[in-house]
Design a protein around this motif. Structure first.
Motif, mmCIF file in Angstrom:
data_model
loop_
_atom_site.group_PDB
_atom_site.id
_atom_site.type_symbol
_atom_site.label_atom_id
_atom_site.label_comp_id
_atom_site.label_asym_id
_atom_site.label_seq_id
_atom_site.Cartn_x
_atom_site.Cartn_y
_atom_site.Cartn_z
ATOM 1 N N ALA A 172 -15.211 0.502 -1.228
ATOM 2 C CA ALA A 172 -14.475 0.693 0.035
ATOM 3 C C ALA A 172 -15.444 0.967 1.178
ATOM 4 N N ILE A 194 0.846 -1.199 0.000
ATOM 5 C CA ILE A 194 0.000 0.000 0.000
ATOM 6 C C ILE A 194 0.879 1.246 0.000
ATOM 7 N N THR A 247 -8.511 -0.141 2.204
ATOM 8 C CA THR A 247 -7.548 0.921 1.906
ATOM 9 C C THR A 247 -7.067 0.908 0.455
ATOM 10 N N ASP A 271 -9.212 -5.537 3.465
ATOM 11 C CA ASP A 271 -8.853 -4.148 3.768
ATOM 12 C C ASP A 271 -9.325 -3.216 2.652
ATOM 13 N N TYR A 306 -9.737 2.429 -1.698
ATOM 14 C CA TYR A 306 -9.799 3.883 -1.517
ATOM 15 C C TYR A 306 -8.687 4.561 -2.310
ATOM 16 N N GLU A 307 -7.473 4.049 -2.196
ATOM 17 C CA GLU A 307 -6.349 4.653 -2.913
ATOM 18 C C GLU A 307 -6.516 4.540 -4.429
#
Length: 141
Positions: free
Chosen positions: A135, A79, A110, A108, A113-114
């Motif tokens: 997400a 990440i 994350t 996860d 989202y990224e």
């Protein structure tokens, strides 16, 4: 000579000076920590963060690669590598690492989202919305 007595300006100056001192101290501490125990992956991640703050992307990515080697079951180094590549505007590399993080830890949100942030920055609002929605759905109990 003029002085600026506005509290906001002096507070910002104090914050900026403290941030520089904190980053320098953190860098020295984490260098010692990684030298003392080179097998401790979280210290390498923290060192990567400090190097990223200092705009040393090569060093940050090397630290994240070391952490990934030391913690093969963790998705976090991937990440952070993806985020660093995104900061460098190397989007294909960022997508590759964020996708790998997602494969390692599908639970996860994350990486989703990224990936949404990358899509948004590229102007692909539809894809960004899909990533953000996925997400959010994964955050629901």
């Amino acid at each position: 000579m003029e002085t600026n007595d506005k509290p906001g300006v002096s507070d910002y100056s104090l914050f900026y000076d403290n941030k520089r001192v904190f980053v320098a101290n953190a860098f020295r501490y984490l260098q010692k920590a990684t030298a003392f125990d080179p097998q401790f992956g979280p210290a390498w991640i923290a060192l990567g963060h400090v190097l990223s703050i200092q705009d040393d992307s090569d060093g940050a990515l090397a630290a994240y690669r070391t952490a990934a080697r030391l913690m093969p079951a963790s998705h976090m180094p991937f990440i952070y590598s993806g985020m660093e590549y995104a900061r460098l505007n190397l989007i294909s590399h960022a997508i590759k690492y964020l996708t790998l993080a997602r494969e390692i830890a599908a639970w996860d949100p994350t990486p989703l989202y990224e990936l949404g942030v990358l899509s948004y920055q590229a102007g692909d609002l539809e894809t960004a919305g899909i990533y953000f929605q996925k997400a959010l759905e994964e955050l629901k109990p």
